[in-house]
Design a protein around this motif. Structure first.
Motif, PDB file in Angstrom:
ATOM      1  N   ILE A   1      -2.585   8.854   4.597  1.00 43.92           N
ATOM      2  CA  ILE A   1      -2.265   7.581   5.255  1.00 43.92           C
ATOM      3  C   ILE A   1      -3.200   7.324   6.438  1.00 43.92           C
ATOM      4  O   ILE A   1      -2.926   6.495   7.288  1.00 43.92           O
ATOM      5  CB  ILE A   1      -0.789   7.534   5.700  1.00 43.92           C
ATOM      6  CG1 ILE A   1      -0.484   8.650   6.702  1.00 43.92           C
ATOM      7  CG2 ILE A   1       0.136   7.628   4.502  1.00 43.92           C
ATOM      8  CD1 ILE A   1       0.845   8.460   7.411  1.00 43.92           C
TER       9      ILE A   1
ATOM     10  N   LYS B   1       6.084  14.193  13.950  1.00 39.75           N
ATOM     11  CA  LYS B   1       6.974  13.338  13.182  1.00 39.75           C
ATOM     12  C   LYS B   1       8.447  13.642  13.466  1.00 39.75           C
ATOM     13  O   LYS B   1       9.266  12.737  13.562  1.00 39.75           O
ATOM     14  CB  LYS B   1       6.671  13.552  11.693  1.00 39.75           C
ATOM     15  CG  LYS B   1       7.150  12.482  10.792  1.00 39.75           C
ATOM     16  CD  LYS B   1       6.651  12.712   9.379  1.00 39.75           C
ATOM     17  CE  LYS B   1       7.773  13.131   8.466  1.00 39.75           C
ATOM     18  NZ  LYS B   1       7.335  13.263   7.068  1.00 39.75           N
TER      19      LYS B   1
ATOM     20  N   ASP C   1       9.077   8.427   5.787  1.00 43.71           N
ATOM     21  CA  ASP C   1       9.206   9.008   7.137  1.00 43.71           C
ATOM     22  C   ASP C   1      10.556   8.700   7.767  1.00 43.71           C
ATOM     23  O   ASP C   1      11.043   9.453   8.595  1.00 43.71           O
ATOM     24  CB  ASP C   1       8.121   8.442   8.059  1.00 43.71           C
ATOM     25  CG  ASP C   1       6.795   9.170   7.902  1.00 43.71           C
ATOM     26  OD1 ASP C   1       6.693  10.008   6.995  1.00 43.71           O
ATOM     27  OD2 ASP C   1       5.875   8.882   8.685  1.00 43.71           O
ATOM     28  N   PHE C   2      11.140   7.568   7.426  1.00 46.25           N
ATOM     29  CA  PHE C   2      12.392   7.159   8.067  1.00 46.25           C
ATOM     30  C   PHE C   2      13.587   7.232   7.111  1.00 46.25           C
ATOM     31  O   PHE C   2      14.631   6.648   7.380  1.00 46.25           O
ATOM     32  CB  PHE C   2      12.240   5.746   8.654  1.00 46.25           C
ATOM     33  CG  PHE C   2      11.333   5.710   9.855  1.00 46.25           C
ATOM     34  CD1 PHE C   2      11.843   5.887  11.143  1.00 46.25           C
ATOM     35  CD2 PHE C   2       9.962   5.562   9.705  1.00 46.25           C
ATOM     36  CE1 PHE C   2      11.010   5.879  12.252  1.00 46.25           C
ATOM     37  CE2 PHE C   2       9.119   5.561  10.813  1.00 46.25           C
ATOM     38  CZ  PHE C   2       9.637   5.721  12.083  1.00 46.25           C
TER      39      PHE C   2
ATOM     40  N   LEU D   1       0.835  -1.200   0.000  1.00 44.73           N
ATOM     41  CA  LEU D   1       0.000   0.000   0.000  1.00 44.73           C
ATOM     42  C   LEU D   1       0.875   1.259   0.000  1.00 44.73           C
ATOM     43  O   LEU D   1       1.926   1.286   0.636  1.00 44.73           O
ATOM     44  CB  LEU D   1      -0.894   0.030   1.252  1.00 44.73           C
ATOM     45  CG  LEU D   1      -1.834  -1.160   1.481  1.00 44.73           C
ATOM     46  CD1 LEU D   1      -2.515  -1.031   2.838  1.00 44.73           C
ATOM     47  CD2 LEU D   1      -2.878  -1.239   0.386  1.00 44.73           C
ATOM     48  N   ILE D   2       0.426   2.287  -0.734  1.00 44.62           N
ATOM     49  CA  ILE D   2       1.166   3.544  -0.789  1.00 44.62           C
ATOM     50  C   ILE D   2       1.322   4.140   0.615  1.00 44.62           C
ATOM     51  O   ILE D   2       2.340   4.720   0.970  1.00 44.62           O
ATOM     52  CB  ILE D   2       0.454   4.551  -1.731  1.00 44.62           C
ATOM     53  CG1 ILE D   2       0.373   3.977  -3.152  1.00 44.62           C
ATOM     54  CG2 ILE D   2       1.162   5.895  -1.754  1.00 44.62           C
ATOM     55  CD1 ILE D   2       1.700   3.651  -3.798  1.00 44.62           C
ATOM     56  N   ARG D   3       0.286   3.950   1.413  1.00 48.85           N
ATOM     57  CA  ARG D   3       0.314   4.403   2.805  1.00 48.85           C
ATOM     58  C   ARG D   3       1.574   3.889   3.521  1.00 48.85           C
ATOM     59  O   ARG D   3       2.209   4.602   4.289  1.00 48.85           O
ATOM     60  CB  ARG D   3      -0.967   3.896   3.475  1.00 48.85           C
ATOM     61  CG  ARG D   3      -0.972   3.718   4.954  1.00 48.85           C
ATOM     62  CD  ARG D   3      -2.262   2.970   5.305  1.00 48.85           C
ATOM     63  NE  ARG D   3      -2.232   2.367   6.618  1.00 48.85           N
ATOM     64  CZ  ARG D   3      -2.747   2.925   7.700  1.00 48.85           C
ATOM     65  NH1 ARG D   3      -3.298   4.103   7.648  1.00 48.85           N
ATOM     66  NH2 ARG D   3      -2.701   2.312   8.855  1.00 48.85           N
TER      67      ARG D   3
ATOM     68  N   VAL E   1       4.787   5.616   2.348  1.00 43.39           N
ATOM     69  CA  VAL E   1       4.932   6.932   2.983  1.00 43.39           C
ATOM     70  C   VAL E   1       5.400   6.794   4.432  1.00 43.39           C
ATOM     71  O   VAL E   1       6.437   7.322   4.825  1.00 43.39           O
ATOM     72  CB  VAL E   1       3.592   7.721   2.922  1.00 43.39           C
ATOM     73  CG1 VAL E   1       3.694   9.031   3.703  1.00 43.39           C
ATOM     74  CG2 VAL E   1       3.202   7.986   1.473  1.00 43.39           C
ATOM     75  N   GLN E   2       4.623   6.048   5.231  1.00 41.11           N
ATOM     76  CA  GLN E   2       4.902   6.085   6.673  1.00 41.11           C
ATOM     77  C   GLN E   2       6.012   5.130   7.114  1.00 41.11           C
ATOM     78  O   GLN E   2       6.535   5.293   8.210  1.00 41.11           O
ATOM     79  CB  GLN E   2       3.628   5.863   7.483  1.00 41.11           C
ATOM     80  CG  GLN E   2       2.970   4.518   7.225  1.00 41.11           C
ATOM     81  CD  GLN E   2       1.690   4.348   8.014  1.00 41.11           C
ATOM     82  OE1 GLN E   2       1.293   5.219   8.767  1.00 41.11           O
ATOM     83  NE2 GLN E   2       1.043   3.207   7.850  1.00 41.11           N
TER      84      GLN E   2
END
Lengths: 405, 122
Positions: free
Chosen positions: B8, B76, A199-200, A189-191, A194-195
């Motif tokens: 998200i 974040k 994010d990292f 999933l694209i989600r 991203v996360q």
């Protein structure tokens, strides 16, 4: 006993809950020490948005199901392995500490889930060294047993578990070099792209794969490189990366060894052909969850389990269930699809995956548009369609997904 | 200026387009299938936040770890600091799902909550 459930993951637990609520005697057999399946080790969130209307982690979702089931000891038998199913005499042979026990249920629900595809299936040159894990095994080590697989890791495959493990291993202090994906698009999933990655600051290399594994006993490094549109390696793009751990997230395979020799099997789904009651082609055997087809969301698996539980219970009570009247056939751009048959007696949900990404699309049943999508659909994200109107459908419904301008 | 992002908030992952003026103020948000998309995009522009899911060490439990999460999204840019703080924690079994381990973790307003029941080891 009326209903026997094989497998104690989300589908099996949901099936047992529903069958028990219907007032029949139900037993659930689990191979592991406790039930919950993969939910147990999926400590990230994103579960339960459809079913419980809130965002839960895997263990929370699992404990909700335990509470819904009530007295676990009454229904669940752990450490039971099913050896064989005799579909003609309706016998289920099991092995446990109690020895070999043969059950004769009135209805059976298969909820055996899926197995991870191993890296060996990719035929990458190099020795079979220590330090290569599937994502699910790495996840179990880290989240259940409190053990890190190594210090520096490359993830191969961008399925959801791979993406989630990239973040998880980073949080636990490993040096996560990146994720390679052989396809031009992420598998998960694209989600999660991203996360878990963005994010990292974890790089995602699309159209890349592992060319070679280095090391004799312990993994020392890998050579990665780019692939062309036919997925062939492009010479000159090789890059050596020093890692002691390689985590493979290269797909899931539905587990159907117990029934595949006598039920109708859908070669695309790699699972039993089922109808809107979650019945297989053998009338006393039902199936739900990732053994039927690989799903993205546990919520959908749970809903299928409930349907299987309900109709298996009715069948066990002696009710005559309606017969299958319609059949779905795959047309253009249709990959995973379920159910493949339906009775036309109740509204139901249909799940399908398009064969390719499309920015605007429509789903067509034998020439008639039944749903339009104004947003991008992808093979990695299962579509669910509510089917309520069958009157004008032919007995054989051709399902197509078309791109529209 | 248009900024593209993927929502998200749930696994559907709507592709959002946020229209910004020259001062970075949000003019319009498009592509969302539910109101949470607007909320997500707004936060993402002003102050991106995430729910953190993680493990906490458990002493004398049937498992060595309990899974945990922040009960609200946390900034974040403070994730690393919060992760380092949580890694130093040890909690004592038994613990129940929903137990608060740390209130208002590092002043973020979010509590760290256990997401798994871990019984005491015999």
């Amino acid at each position: 006993m009326d209903v026997l459930v094989i497998g104690g993951g989300a589908a099996g637990l949901a099936a047992a809950i529903e069958a028990k609520n219907m007032g029949v005697k139900v037993l659930l057999l689990e191979r592991d020490r406790s039930t919950g399946g993969v939910l147990n080790q999926c400590i990230h969130n994103g579960f339960g948005l459809h079913v419980f209307k809130k965002e839960l982690t895997g263990p929370e979702f699992m404990e909700y199901l335990w509470e819904e089931l009530g007295d676990l000891d009454e229904v669940i038998r752990s450490n039971y392995t099913v050896l064989k199913i005799d579909h003609i005499n309706r016998e289920v042979f099991t092995l446990s500490e109690e020895g070999i026990i043969v059950f004769e249920p009135k209805a059976l629900i298969m909820a055996t889930g899926a197995r991870e595809r191993s890296l060996n299936s990719l035929r990458i040159p190099g020795a079979r060294v220590t330090g290569v894990y599937t994502a699910g095994v790495a996840q179990k080590m880290v989240n259940i047993y409190n053990r890190l697989p190594g210090k520096r890791v490359l993830i191969i495959g961008s399925g959801d578990i791979g993406l989630i493990m990239a973040r998880r291993l980073k949080i636990e202090g490993m040096d996560v070099v990146g994720v390679v994906e052989i396809m031009p698009e992420p598998g998960g999933l694209i989600r999660n792209v991203v996360q878990c990655l963005e994010d990292f600051n974890i790089p995602l290399w699309l159209s890349h794969t592992v060319f070679e594994i280095h090391g004799n006993e312990r993994l020392e490094g890998v050579t990665i490189g780019k692939v062309d549109e036919n997925l062939n390696m492009i010479p000159g793009t090789e890059k050596y990366i020093k890692v002691d751990t390689l985590v493979a997230s290269v797909g899931l395979i539905p587990q159907n060894e117990l029934i595949e020799n006598f039920v109708d099997v859908d070669q695309v789904n790699r699972g039993p052909v089922i109808d809107d009651f979650m019945r297989t082609s053998v009338e006393w055997i039902f199936a739900a969850g990732n053994n039927v087809a690989i799903h993205d969301l546990v919520d959908f698996v749970y809903e299928e389990g409930k349907i299987a539980g309900k109709f298996a219970a009715l069948y066990a009570l002696g009710e005559k269930l309606p017969e299958v009247k319609y059949e779905f056939k795959r047309g253009k751009n249709v990959g995973v699809m379920l159910p493949q048959r339906f009775t036309g007696t109740q509204p139901f949900k249909m799940y399908l995956r398009p064969r390719k990404s499309m920015s605007k699309s429509e789903v067509i049943f034998s020439g008639k548009t039944i749903r339009k999508f104004g947003w991008k659909i992808r093979p990695s994200e299962m579509i669910d369609l509510k089917i309520t109107n069958f009157e004008q459908l032919p007995k054989e419904v051709i399902v197509e997904v078309n791109e529209i301008g | 200026m248009d900024k593209k992002m993927t929502c998200i908030s749930c696994p559907i992952g709507c592709e959002l387009t946020v229209q910004l003026d020259e001062n970075g103020k949000i003019l319009k948000i498009e592509g969302n299938r539910c109101p949470r998309g607007v909320e997500y995009a707004t936060h993402e522009i002003i102050d991106p936040k995430r729910v953190l899911t993680i493990s906490v060490k458990v002493e004398n439990g049937v498992m060595e770890l309990a899974s945990a999460k922040t009960d609200k999204p946390v900034p974040k840019n403070r994730l690393n600091e919060i992760i380092d703080f949580i890694k130093k924690l040890k909690i004592e079994a038994p613990i129940k799902r929903g137990d608060v381990i740390v209130e208002d973790i590092l002043g973020t307003g979010a509590n760290l909550v256990v997401t798994r029941t871990v019984k005491k080891r015999n």
